[in-house]
Scaffold this motif. Structure first.
Motif, PDB file in Angstrom:
ATOM      1  N   LEU A  62       0.819  -1.206   0.000  1.00  0.00           N
ATOM      2  CA  LEU A  62       0.000   0.000   0.000  1.00  0.00           C
ATOM      3  C   LEU A  62       0.857   1.261   0.000  1.00  0.00           C
ATOM      4  O   LEU A  62       0.513   2.258  -0.661  1.00  0.00           O
ATOM      5  N   ALA A  63       1.972   1.237   0.714  1.00  0.00           N
ATOM      6  CA  ALA A  63       2.863   2.398   0.719  1.00  0.00           C
ATOM      7  C   ALA A  63       3.440   2.643  -0.670  1.00  0.00           C
ATOM      8  O   ALA A  63       3.558   3.790  -1.120  1.00  0.00           O
ATOM      9  N   ARG A  64       3.791   1.579  -1.374  1.00  0.00           N
ATOM     10  CA  ARG A  64       4.281   1.712  -2.753  1.00  0.00           C
ATOM     11  C   ARG A  64       3.190   2.288  -3.649  1.00  0.00           C
ATOM     12  O   ARG A  64       3.456   3.164  -4.485  1.00  0.00           O
ATOM     13  N   LEU A  65       1.963   1.812  -3.469  1.00  0.00           N
ATOM     14  CA  LEU A  65       0.845   2.335  -4.251  1.00  0.00           C
ATOM     15  C   LEU A  65       0.667   3.830  -4.005  1.00  0.00           C
ATOM     16  O   LEU A  65       0.426   4.599  -4.954  1.00  0.00           O
ATOM     17  N   VAL A  66       0.766   4.252  -2.752  1.00  0.00           N
ATOM     18  CA  VAL A  66       0.612   5.670  -2.420  1.00  0.00           C
ATOM     19  C   VAL A  66       1.675   6.502  -3.125  1.00  0.00           C
ATOM     20  O   VAL A  66       1.391   7.573  -3.674  1.00  0.00           O
ATOM     21  N   ARG A  67       2.930   6.011  -3.117  1.00  0.00           N
ATOM     22  CA  ARG A  67       4.006   6.762  -3.796  1.00  0.00           C
ATOM     23  C   ARG A  67       3.741   6.858  -5.293  1.00  0.00           C
ATOM     24  O   ARG A  67       3.930   7.919  -5.907  1.00  0.00           O
ATOM     25  N   LYS A  68       3.308   5.773  -5.900  1.00  0.00           N
ATOM     26  CA  LYS A  68       3.044   5.781  -7.338  1.00  0.00           C
ATOM     27  C   LYS A  68       1.840   6.656  -7.683  1.00  0.00           C
ATOM     28  O   LYS A  68       1.833   7.353  -8.713  1.00  0.00           O
ATOM     29  N   ALA A  69       0.816   6.640  -6.831  1.00  0.00           N
ATOM     30  CA  ALA A  69      -0.343   7.496  -7.070  1.00  0.00           C
ATOM     31  C   ALA A  69       0.048   8.967  -6.977  1.00  0.00           C
ATOM     32  O   ALA A  69      -0.444   9.808  -7.748  1.00  0.00           O
ATOM     33  N   ARG A  70       0.927   9.287  -6.048  1.00  0.00           N
ATOM     34  CA  ARG A  70       1.422  10.665  -5.927  1.00  0.00           C
ATOM     35  C   ARG A  70       2.178  11.077  -7.188  1.00  0.00           C
ATOM     36  O   ARG A  70       2.022  12.202  -7.682  1.00  0.00           O
ATOM     37  N   ALA A  71       2.980  10.185  -7.732  1.00  0.00           N
ATOM     38  CA  ALA A  71       3.712  10.478  -8.967  1.00  0.00           C
ATOM     39  C   ALA A  71       2.750  10.747 -10.119  1.00  0.00           C
ATOM     40  O   ALA A  71       2.969  11.657 -10.937  1.00  0.00           O
ATOM     41  N   ALA A  72       1.660   9.971 -10.184  1.00  0.00           N
ATOM     42  CA  ALA A  72       0.678  10.179 -11.244  1.00  0.00           C
ATOM     43  C   ALA A  72       0.017  11.543 -11.102  1.00  0.00           C
ATOM     44  O   ALA A  72      -0.168  12.270 -12.096  1.00  0.00           O
ATOM     45  N   ARG A  73      -0.345  11.926  -9.882  1.00  0.00           N
ATOM     46  CA  ARG A  73      -0.981  13.230  -9.672  1.00  0.00           C
ATOM     47  C   ARG A  73      -0.033  14.375  -9.983  1.00  0.00           C
ATOM     48  O   ARG A  73      -0.444  15.433 -10.458  1.00  0.00           O
ATOM     49  N   ALA A  74       1.263  14.173  -9.699  1.00  0.00           N
ATOM     50  CA  ALA A  74       2.254  15.221  -9.950  1.00  0.00           C
ATOM     51  C   ALA A  74       2.666  15.306 -11.410  1.00  0.00           C
ATOM     52  O   ALA A  74       3.348  16.259 -11.815  1.00  0.00           O
ATOM     53  N   GLY A  75       2.274  14.322 -12.213  1.00  0.00           N
ATOM     54  CA  GLY A  75       2.589  14.345 -13.637  1.00  0.00           C
ATOM     55  C   GLY A  75       4.041  14.072 -13.960  1.00  0.00           C
ATOM     56  O   GLY A  75       4.551  14.555 -14.980  1.00  0.00           O
ATOM     57  N   VAL A  76       4.725  13.258 -13.141  1.00  0.00           N
ATOM     58  CA  VAL A  76       6.146  12.999 -13.373  1.00  0.00           C
ATOM     59  C   VAL A  76       6.404  11.603 -13.939  1.00  0.00           C
ATOM     60  O   VAL A  76       7.556  11.230 -14.175  1.00  0.00           O
ATOM     61  N   GLU A  77       5.345  10.842 -14.180  1.00  0.00           N
ATOM     62  CA  GLU A  77       5.526   9.462 -14.643  1.00  0.00           C
ATOM     63  C   GLU A  77       6.155   9.376 -16.030  1.00  0.00           C
ATOM     64  O   GLU A  77       6.738   8.344 -16.382  1.00  0.00           O
ATOM     65  N   GLU A  78       6.034  10.437 -16.816  1.00  0.00           N
ATOM     66  CA  GLU A  78       6.610  10.432 -18.156  1.00  0.00           C
ATOM     67  C   GLU A  78       8.003  11.047 -18.204  1.00  0.00           C
ATOM     68  O   GLU A  78       8.598  11.157 -19.283  1.00  0.00           O
ATOM     69  N   ASN A  79       8.534  11.462 -17.058  1.00  0.00           N
ATOM     70  CA  ASN A  79       9.913  11.962 -17.036  1.00  0.00           C
ATOM     71  C   ASN A  79      10.865  10.877 -17.528  1.00  0.00           C
ATOM     72  O   ASN A  79      10.584   9.685 -17.427  1.00  0.00           O
ATOM     73  N   GLU A  80      11.985  11.305 -18.034  1.00  0.00           N
ATOM     74  CA  GLU A  80      13.031  10.366 -18.451  1.00  0.00           C
ATOM     75  C   GLU A  80      13.325   9.394 -17.322  1.00  0.00           C
ATOM     76  O   GLU A  80      13.377   9.776 -16.148  1.00  0.00           O
ATOM     77  N   ASP A  81      13.533   8.126 -17.663  1.00  0.00           N
ATOM     78  CA  ASP A  81      13.804   7.145 -16.613  1.00  0.00           C
ATOM     79  C   ASP A  81      15.313   6.949 -16.422  1.00  0.00           C
ATOM     80  O   ASP A  81      16.142   7.498 -17.151  1.00  0.00           O
ATOM     81  N   TRP A  82      15.642   6.143 -15.424  1.00  0.00           N
ATOM     82  CA  TRP A  82      17.039   5.883 -15.040  1.00  0.00           C
ATOM     83  C   TRP A  82      17.852   5.346 -16.211  1.00  0.00           C
ATOM     84  O   TRP A  82      18.945   5.839 -16.518  1.00  0.00           O
ATOM     85  N   ALA A  83      17.327   4.334 -16.893  1.00  0.00           N
ATOM     86  CA  ALA A  83      18.071   3.696 -17.988  1.00  0.00           C
ATOM     87  C   ALA A  83      18.319   4.668 -19.126  1.00  0.00           C
ATOM     88  O   ALA A  83      19.412   4.693 -19.712  1.00  0.00           O
ATOM     89  N   ALA A  84      17.317   5.491 -19.457  1.00  0.00           N
ATOM     90  CA  ALA A  84      17.475   6.439 -20.565  1.00  0.00           C
ATOM     91  C   ALA A  84      18.502   7.519 -20.220  1.00  0.00           C
ATOM     92  O   ALA A  84      19.285   7.937 -21.078  1.00  0.00           O
ATOM     93  N   TRP A  85      18.504   7.966 -18.961  1.00  0.00           N
ATOM     94  CA  TRP A  85      19.489   8.975 -18.552  1.00  0.00           C
ATOM     95  C   TRP A  85      20.900   8.426 -18.700  1.00  0.00           C
ATOM     96  O   TRP A  85      21.780   9.078 -19.253  1.00  0.00           O
ATOM     97  N   TRP A  86      21.115   7.200 -18.237  1.00  0.00           N
ATOM     98  CA  TRP A  86      22.449   6.620 -18.329  1.00  0.00           C
ATOM     99  C   TRP A  86      22.832   6.318 -19.780  1.00  0.00           C
ATOM    100  O   TRP A  86      24.008   6.462 -20.153  1.00  0.00           O
ATOM    101  N   ALA A  87      21.884   5.952 -20.611  1.00  0.00           N
ATOM    102  CA  ALA A  87      22.184   5.735 -22.034  1.00  0.00           C
ATOM    103  C   ALA A  87      22.642   7.034 -22.674  1.00  0.00           C
ATOM    104  O   ALA A  87      23.586   7.052 -23.492  1.00  0.00           O
ATOM    105  N   ALA A  88      22.004   8.154 -22.309  1.00  0.00           N
ATOM    106  CA  ALA A  88      22.414   9.453 -22.842  1.00  0.00           C
ATOM    107  C   ALA A  88      23.810   9.828 -22.353  1.00  0.00           C
ATOM    108  O   ALA A  88      24.626  10.365 -23.119  1.00  0.00           O
ATOM    109  N   VAL A  89      24.095   9.551 -21.090  1.00  0.00           N
ATOM    110  CA  VAL A  89      25.427   9.819 -20.539  1.00  0.00           C
ATOM    111  C   VAL A  89      26.491   9.036 -21.308  1.00  0.00           C
ATOM    112  O   VAL A  89      27.557   9.570 -21.655  1.00  0.00           O
ATOM    113  N   GLU A  90      26.218   7.767 -21.568  1.00  0.00           N
ATOM    114  CA  GLU A  90      27.181   6.918 -22.282  1.00  0.00           C
ATOM    115  C   GLU A  90      27.517   7.473 -23.662  1.00  0.00           C
ATOM    116  O   GLU A  90      28.619   7.263 -24.180  1.00  0.00           O
TER     117      GLU A  90
END
Length: 250
Positions: free
Chosen positions: A164-192
């Motif tokens: 439930l705590a994980r769900l709350v964090r993910k629901a907060r991300a959806a409300r904040a509109g950050v779910e489409e931000n670049e992800d970890w793997a894409a950031w590191w691929a760009a760095v490489e």
């Protein structure tokens, strides 16, 4: 060539990437500042260690809030350290150290006593045994009356509450509109692929640096390890889902 402007662009991109997973990350930084400012109110020039400092996001914010503080940031990743040093040269001294090694304070040229040790979204990569050893070393470095703050994904031992705590964090991300931000793997691929980071990337490869799987340790486990390391009081001061700020008083 990695100049200050380009480094700051990369760090800003890192911050947006991190917000994909921590929608309230900026508020969490502010909470850490609140804790440190209050806990060290009697220290005109506090000595602060940023443990697993990454590209210096926390150190830079603390330096603005506590301009008289002496801040040292330690990390094992050559890429993130290069970004920190180029983007925030006046905020802190940044040093390489493998936090799993027994001699990491010596690697970083660090000696106690410290007034505070802080960490954000960094220690979840450590196993329970490595984390316990790290907390013991920090317990020896932080002076009596000092403070340790660990802001990270900290879980509940009960599987239903954890889910439930994980769900709350993910629901907060959806409300904040950050779910489409670049992800970890894409950031590191760009760095490489970035020419200006070719040197630090080569160092990273040569050292075989990589994160291990998350240890998935609970808040209760962290508290137990901190008390065993000599911290007298341990408790949560802020939480959003499983995004937690845990404070330990020496």
């Amino acid at each position: 060539m990695l100049d200050a402007t380009r480094a700051r662009d990369w760090v800003a991109r890192w911050d947006r990437q991190q917000e994909r997973y921590l929608a309230d990350r900026e508020e969490r930084f502010t909470v850490i500042g609140d804790v440190v400012t209050a806990a060290l109110a009697d220290r005109p020039a506090p000595r602060i260690l940023d443990v697993g400092c990454g590209p210096g996001s926390l150190a830079a914010r603390l330096a603005r809030r506590l301009p008289a503080a002496e801040i040292v940031g330690v990390d094992a990743d050559p890429v993130l350290l290069a970004l920190a040093e180029a983007a925030h040269p006046a905020a802190a001294r940044f040093a390489h150290a493998d936090l799993r090694a027994a001699d990491w304070p010596a690697q970083a040229g660090l000696a106690g006593p410290l007034d505070a040790a802080l960490s954000t979204t960094a220690l979840h990569w450590l196993s329970e045994s490595d984390l316990g050893a790290l907390y013991r070393r920090l317990g020896a470095l932080v002076r009596p009356g000092g403070v340790l703050v660990n802001a990270d994904h900290l879980y509940d031992d009960q599987p239903g509450v954890r889910a439930l705590a994980r769900l709350v964090r993910k629901a907060r991300a959806a409300r904040a509109g950050v779910e489409e931000n670049e992800d970890w793997a894409a950031w590191w691929a760009a760095v490489e692929a970035a020419p200006e980071l070719a040197g630090p990337v080569a160092q990273r490869r040569a050292r075989g640096y990589a994160h291990s799987d998350e240890a998935d340790l609970s808040t209760a486990t962290h508290a137990r390890l901190l008390r065993a390391a000599g911290f007298a009081e341990v408790g949560v001061v802020w939480r959003s889902g499983d995004d937690t700020v845990l404070v330990a008083l020496r």
